[in-house]
Structure formats: C-alpha cells, structure tokens
Design an enzyme around this catalytic site. Structure first.
Site, PDB file in Angstrom:
ATOM      1  N   HIS A  14       0.859  -1.211   0.000  1.00  0.00           N
ATOM      2  CA  HIS A  14       0.000   0.000   0.000  1.00  0.00           C
ATOM      3  C   HIS A  14       0.882   1.244   0.000  1.00  0.00           C
ATOM      4  CE1 HIS A  14      -3.837   2.132   1.413  1.00  0.00           C
ATOM      5  NE2 HIS A  14      -2.927   3.079   1.236  1.00  0.00           N
ATOM      6  N   HIS A  16       1.480   5.480  -1.770  1.00  0.00           N
ATOM      7  CA  HIS A  16       1.066   6.621  -2.605  1.00  0.00           C
ATOM      8  C   HIS A  16       2.322   7.179  -3.251  1.00  0.00           C
ATOM      9  CE1 HIS A  16      -2.988   6.796  -0.833  1.00  0.00           C
ATOM     10  NE2 HIS A  16      -2.366   6.296   0.215  1.00  0.00           N
ATOM     11  N   LEU A  17       2.355   7.165  -4.574  1.00  0.00           N
ATOM     12  CA  LEU A  17       3.543   7.669  -5.282  1.00  0.00           C
ATOM     13  C   LEU A  17       3.325   9.046  -5.883  1.00  0.00           C
ATOM     14  CD1 LEU A  17       4.992   4.609  -7.231  1.00  0.00           C
ATOM     15  CD2 LEU A  17       5.902   5.724  -5.180  1.00  0.00           C
ATOM     16  N   HIS A 137     -10.451   1.339   2.152  1.00  0.00           N
ATOM     17  CA  HIS A 137     -10.197   2.374   3.164  1.00  0.00           C
ATOM     18  C   HIS A 137     -11.395   2.302   4.101  1.00  0.00           C
ATOM     19  CE1 HIS A 137      -8.500   6.276   4.646  1.00  0.00           C
ATOM     20  NE2 HIS A 137      -9.683   6.229   5.241  1.00  0.00           N
ATOM     21  N   HIS A 175      -4.509  -0.494   6.089  1.00  0.00           N
ATOM     22  CA  HIS A 175      -3.975   0.317   7.197  1.00  0.00           C
ATOM     23  C   HIS A 175      -4.882   0.294   8.434  1.00  0.00           C
ATOM     24  CE1 HIS A 175      -6.650   3.112   5.199  1.00  0.00           C
ATOM     25  NE2 HIS A 175      -5.786   3.453   4.280  1.00  0.00           N
ATOM     26  N   ASP A 248       1.515   2.633   3.563  1.00  0.00           N
ATOM     27  CA  ASP A 248       0.682   3.817   3.341  1.00  0.00           C
ATOM     28  C   ASP A 248       1.552   5.070   3.280  1.00  0.00           C
ATOM     29  OD1 ASP A 248      -1.618   5.213   2.759  1.00  0.00           O
ATOM     30  OD2 ASP A 248      -2.254   5.404   4.839  1.00  0.00           O
ATOM     31  N   HIS A 252       3.581  14.533   1.429  1.00  0.00           N
ATOM     32  CA  HIS A 252       3.010  15.861   1.161  1.00  0.00           C
ATOM     33  C   HIS A 252       4.135  16.858   1.397  1.00  0.00           C
ATOM     34  CE1 HIS A 252      -1.282  14.710   1.053  1.00  0.00           C
ATOM     35  NE2 HIS A 252      -0.994  13.855   2.013  1.00  0.00           N
TER      36      HIS A 252
END
Ligand code: DOR
Ligand code: ZN
Length: 344
Positions: A14, A16-17, A137, A175, A248, A252
């Site tokens: 899991h 986020h790219l 989610h 998660h 996860d 940012h």
C-alpha cells in the site's frame, strides 16, 4: 542478541507515489527497499480506466532509477459509476492488480469515491468471480461519527455487509488502526486480510498532540489509543498470514502539512524497513518479520515470492530532519531520530 537478519526481499502492499515532479522525487525511496508495491490510484483525476492505469504505470517506470529492480502493481479507483467491464478488462490485461474502495470524502483525493456499496454491487460481483482483490479504506465519513470511531463503525455498517454479501471476494482491510479491526480480520475467513503501517505500530494518538499540534503525525485513519497500537503490534507479530506490510507512505510537501488545514499522510518510505524491524525487535519477534514483510502479502495476492534477499543489521541509522522533494522539503517519518537498525 541478533546482529543481522536476512529475509526474502519485502514488498509494500500500500503506497502513494503521487504524480509529476513529486513522483520523480519519491518513487526511488520505495524502490530501494521493496521489490513490488501496490500503488494507490488517488491522483487528480483518479485512476479509473485501463488507459489511465497503464499511462500511470509508464510514468512510474520512467521515473524509476534504472539500476533498481522494482515492479509497481496498479489499482483502479472505484466510483459510483465505474463500469465493471473496464475493471475486469484491466485485471485480465495485467494492468490492474486490485481495486481501491474509498468511501467518498474519507481522505486525500477521495471526493470521487463510492457513496454507497449498492452502487458498486455489479463491480464487486465481477471482482469476486475473477479473484480480483478489493482494497478498502475502512472509515465511515458521516460528520456525526467521532473521527476516532470511524473505523470501528465502518466494520459494523459496511465491512460486515461486504463480507456477508460477497463471501468469496478477496478483501484487504487497509492500514488498520484499531483492536476491533485486528480482531475482525483475525476472525474472518481466509479471503480477508489487512495491512499494517509502520507508524500505527510505532505511536498512538498522543504523538499528534505532544506539547502542541504535530502535523507530521497526522494521517488517516488517525492513530488511536495505546490499547489499539498494542493490538496492532500483536497482530503484526502473530505470524498469521492475514496480516502483512503496507506502509501507506503518503508524501506531502512541508507547506501542505504545516498549515491551518494540513493534509493527512506520513512519508515513511525512506526508512520503512528500519521502522518495522525496530517494532519486531522490541517485541522479540524478529523471526516473524519475514512472513509479515515478504510472504503473507504475495500469498494473499496469489503472486510468486521474491527471489532476492534483504539484510538488516543492528547498526544505527540517523534519519535526516528533512528531505528535499520538488525543490521544497518533506519531513520523513522518524525525522531526527536514531534508529537501531540499518538496511545493508
Ligand atoms: O493519511 C493518509 N494519506 N491516508 C490516506 O488514506 C490517504 C493518504 C494520502 O493520499 O495522502
Ligand atoms: Zn493510503
């Protein structure tokens, strides 16, 4: 005392790219540690078509350091109106490994998410038939449910129904953050599993408010009370094949975190394995790390185990205070800390 630990190469189920410049700056942090990763589709706009999934995969591969051996596994973002034939075509063409269910407005870039499970019943039917996993989610989004209760309420209001209505569907409760979720997954059938992040194993909700508001500890689902963290640790080291690694990691830019309305997400990719090994070591469960990190995930997804190995050694890693991403800064998980283990 164990000084070195060699395990089969791990995967991250899991991540986020992001996209664009951010993608170029973050992908290799994951690729240095993991052989494969399940890539979340919550871009703007979200990845909802086979063409978009293929194009995103191409952008990831183009951003990858060519000396690293890394395979991104793509996911399709479910919406109320998504066409089941698009989803299944993506799966059979080898573009989509799984689908991601975001309840609408549950988290970052989820405004196109699903507003009611009945809206995706034909998609879930088709996924169940074809063995395509559903990644969930698991938080309700009604404003009248306390943020710390959203996962537990989701189990009762949504997850239980999905499992009952689609008994053969492969479901990953992503998660997980609560004792309720850990117990629910442990008691469910073999087609229900969960990922656990390094950060939910490492701190409880007090960390978010330690002497002031600490945006770099804010993520969704939000960290819960200590008893929940302890339940997650117990699940992770249990040896049960239902629990596996999913960081996860959710980068940012610093300005988006340190803001009057900061984004949810923790960038843990750079030192993910150092963080997990710390937890397993503290629990005297180093022998359980390989299953969690490198075996249970591929077994659940029906994919081969990786061939190579990763060696971790008891040697201090100093995590920098910040990393440079997109010509700005990003604060990694464990910033400024000395971790006891290093990846060799
Ligand atoms: O903390 C989170 N960040 N949780 C999510 O579910 C999404 C993620 C993101 O994309 O930033
Ligand atoms: Zn996520």
């Amino acid at each position: 005392m164990t000084q070195t630990l060699t395990i089969r190469r791990p995967d991250d189920w899991h991540i986020h790219l992001r996209d664009g410049h951010m993608l170029k700056d973050v992908v290799n942090y994951t690729a240095r540690q993991f052989a494969r990763a399940i890539v979340m589709p919550n871009l703007t706009p979200p990845v909802t078509t086979v063409a978009a999934g293929r194009a995103y995969r191409d952008r990831i591969l183009a951003a990858l350091d060519p000396t690293l051996d890394f395979t991104p596994l793509m996911t399709c973002y479910l919406t109320d109106t998504i066409d089941p034939s698009e989803v299944i075509a993506g799966h059979s063409e080898g573009v989509f490994t799984a689908c991601k269910l975001y309840p609408a407005n549950a988290t970052t870039n989820s405004s196109h998410g699903v507003t009611g499970i009945k809206n995706i019943s034909s998609v879930l039917d088709a996924m169940q038939k074809s063995g395509m996993p559903l990644l969930v989610h698991g938080e309700v989004t009604h404003k009248d449910v306390d943020i710390f209760d959203r996962e537990a309420v989701f189990i009762d209001e949504v997850m239980t129904g999905i499992i009952a209505d689609y008994p053969e569907l492969k479901v990953v409760f992503e998660h997980i953050t609560t004792q309720e979720a850990a117990e629910f997954v442990a008691e469910a059938g073999p087609n229900v599993a969960a990922t656990i992040t390094p950060h939910h194993l490492a701190f409880n909700r007090n960390a978010i408010f330690q002497g002031g508001i600490r945006p770099h500890y804010y993520c969704l689902p939000i960290a819960k009370r200590e008893k929940h963290r302890l339940a997650l640790r117990k699940a992770a080291i249990s040896g049960s094949s239902k629990f596996f690694l999913g960081t996860d990691t959710a980068p940012h830019a610093i300005g988006a975190k340190e803001s009057a309305c900061g984004c949810a997400g923790i960038f843990n990719a750079p030192y993910a394995m150092e963080s997990y090994v710390k937890t397993f070591d503290e629990e005297n469960a180093l022998d359980k790390l390989e299953g969690f990190a490198s075996e249970h995930g591929p077994q659940f997804y029906g994919l081969p185990l990786n061939e190579g190995t990763m060696t971790l050694e008891r040697r201090e890693t100093l995590v920098p205070e910040k990393l440079t991403v997109m010509e700005t800064n990003i604060i990694p998980f464990h910033a400024g800390e000395a971790l006891e283990w290093s990846v060799v």
